[in-house]
Write a protein that holds these residues in place. Structure first.
Motif, PDB file in Angstrom:
ATOM      1  N   LEU A 156      45.046  37.568  30.474  1.00  0.00           N
ATOM      2  CA  LEU A 156      45.116  39.029  30.383  1.00  0.00           C
ATOM      3  C   LEU A 156      43.793  39.661  30.764  1.00  0.00           C
ATOM      4  CD1 LEU A 156      47.106  39.361  27.018  1.00  0.00           C
ATOM      5  CD2 LEU A 156      47.997  39.495  29.344  1.00  0.00           C
ATOM      6  N   LEU A 157      42.700  39.012  30.369  1.00  0.00           N
ATOM      7  CA  LEU A 157      41.379  39.577  30.649  1.00  0.00           C
ATOM      8  C   LEU A 157      41.053  39.536  32.142  1.00  0.00           C
ATOM      9  CD1 LEU A 157      39.253  38.158  27.674  1.00  0.00           C
ATOM     10  CD2 LEU A 157      40.012  40.507  28.011  1.00  0.00           C
ATOM     11  N   THR A 159      42.989  39.666  34.615  1.00  0.00           N
ATOM     12  CA  THR A 159      43.807  40.552  35.446  1.00  0.00           C
ATOM     13  C   THR A 159      43.405  42.014  35.312  1.00  0.00           C
ATOM     14  OG1 THR A 159      45.447  40.710  33.662  1.00  0.00           O
ATOM     15  CG2 THR A 159      45.798  39.021  35.363  1.00  0.00           C
ATOM     16  N   THR A 160      42.509  42.318  34.400  1.00  0.00           N
ATOM     17  CA  THR A 160      42.037  43.698  34.237  1.00  0.00           C
ATOM     18  C   THR A 160      40.980  44.005  35.296  1.00  0.00           C
ATOM     19  OG1 THR A 160      40.320  43.020  32.676  1.00  0.00           O
ATOM     20  CG2 THR A 160      42.461  43.629  31.759  1.00  0.00           C
ATOM     21  N   ILE A 162      38.089  45.268  34.930  1.00  0.00           N
ATOM     22  CA  ILE A 162      36.712  45.303  34.435  1.00  0.00           C
ATOM     23  C   ILE A 162      35.900  44.165  35.049  1.00  0.00           C
ATOM     24  CG2 ILE A 162      37.348  46.394  32.260  1.00  0.00           C
ATOM     25  CD1 ILE A 162      37.117  43.677  30.916  1.00  0.00           C
ATOM     26  N   LYS A 314      35.997  35.166  36.587  1.00  0.00           N
ATOM     27  CA  LYS A 314      37.321  35.709  36.269  1.00  0.00           C
ATOM     28  C   LYS A 314      38.407  34.955  37.040  1.00  0.00           C
ATOM     29  CE  LYS A 314      38.093  39.963  35.673  1.00  0.00           C
ATOM     30  NZ  LYS A 314      38.301  41.404  35.876  1.00  0.00           N
TER      31      LYS A 314
END
Length: 317
Positions: A156-157, A159-160, A162, A314
């Motif tokens: 989830l992180l 795919t953001t 940020i 990421k």
């Protein structure tokens, strides 16, 4: 220590050499007035000063105390090491054997600053603040990213939109408030239960505390990029915690440690924060007087955060 020689006499130089021979102290400077020496003690540049009065030769001839020790009493171990010098035998006459000149009074007067009662809790509570913050701040953040990986939240992180830096900062911010609450509780209980003085202002305390919290959190984030499991993160945290307890000056005087141990201690954030918090809480020092340690903590934070950001990708392995 430092020497303040108001007499400029040969007697003062002779006594200084005799004090050096005891190997208890290391003379690193000279000041013109006692006020300058007191300011240096507050800033943490020296731990004590030996002041010789204008009428030193007359006092030596009459058997009075020949000088006064100005001692940083906030460190009970330092004061315990210096107090025995109060009655040290002196050779005040050239050619006489050491101790042949009997003083009618103690050789030196002693003024203990900041902790005249020599209460150990005054020294321990500020240092304990650094140790507790080191343990909790590093532990919280060292398992931050690892926990996300183990719980499957990393997908989830990544795919953001940020950036890695924004993710790292986002992980740090909540724990900053936790650290502030911890400092408030520890110092508040120290003041209420043990009567630990609070000489510095809240503003100065905040200025010296925030860089340390940031340094500890950044170090924890770096560990979280190295560890693969939460158990590994905890083990690496204790690998940092134990040297912080033993080498930071919390348990043993920094000056009494071997040089290799001092080099390791200088790397640890806790070493610098113990100097800072004792300076503010016990000696009433201003943050501007403690800039070298503050700058070091800020630099450490930037370096650790940069490395952690660089190591975090990421992507899924």
């Amino acid at each position: 220590i430092a020497i303040v020689d108001l007499s400029g006499s040969a007697v003062a130089r002779s006594i200084t050499e005799q004090v050096k021979v005891t190997q208890v102290v290391n003379v690193i400077g000279h000041y013109n007035t006692p006020e300058e020496a007191e300011a240096a003690i507050v800033e943490g540049k020296i731990r004590a000063a030996l002041v010789f009065p204008h009428n030193l030769p007359q006092r030596a001839a009459s058997g009075e105390a020949v000088g006064q020790w100005l001692v940083d009493g906030s460190d009970t171990m330092v004061s315990s090491a210096l107090l025995p010098l109060r009655n040290m035998p002196l050779q005040l006459v050239a050619g006489a054997p050491a101790g042949a000149y009997q003083m009618a009074t103690p050789s030196f007067e002693v003024a203990l600053f900041f902790n005249p009662e020599r209460r150990s809790e005054v020294n321990i509570v500020p240092g304990l603040t650094a140790i507790i913050l080191t343990m909790t701040m590093i532990l919280f953040t060292s398992i931050a990213l690892v926990r996300e990986q183990e719980r499957g939240n990393m997908e989830l992180l990544i795919t953001t939109p940020i950036s890695p830096l924004e993710l790292m900062v986002g992980k740090l911010v909540p724990y900053v408030f936790v650290g502030v609450i911890q400092v408030t509780i520890i110092l508040g209980l120290g003041w209420l239960v043990f009567g630990v003085p609070f000489e510095g202002g809240v503003f100065n305390l905040a200025i010296v505390t925030m860089p340390f919290i940031g340094a500890s959190l950044a170090l924890g984030l770096f560990i979280s990029t190295v560890a693969r499991t939460q158990m590994q993160a905890m083990q690496l945290t204790f690998f940092i915690l134990l040297p912080s307890i033993l080498l930071s000056g919390f348990m043993f005087p920094y000056e009494a440690m071997p040089m290799p141990a001092q080099y390791v201690a200088e790397i640890l954030p806790a070493t610098h924060y113990i100097r800072l918090i004792r300076g503010v809480i016990l000696r009433g020092a201003e943050a501007s007087q403690l800039l070298p340690d503050i700058i070091w903590l800020l630099g450490f934070t930037v370096v650790m955060l940069s490395i952690a950001t660089k190591r975090f990708n990421k992507t899924l392995d």
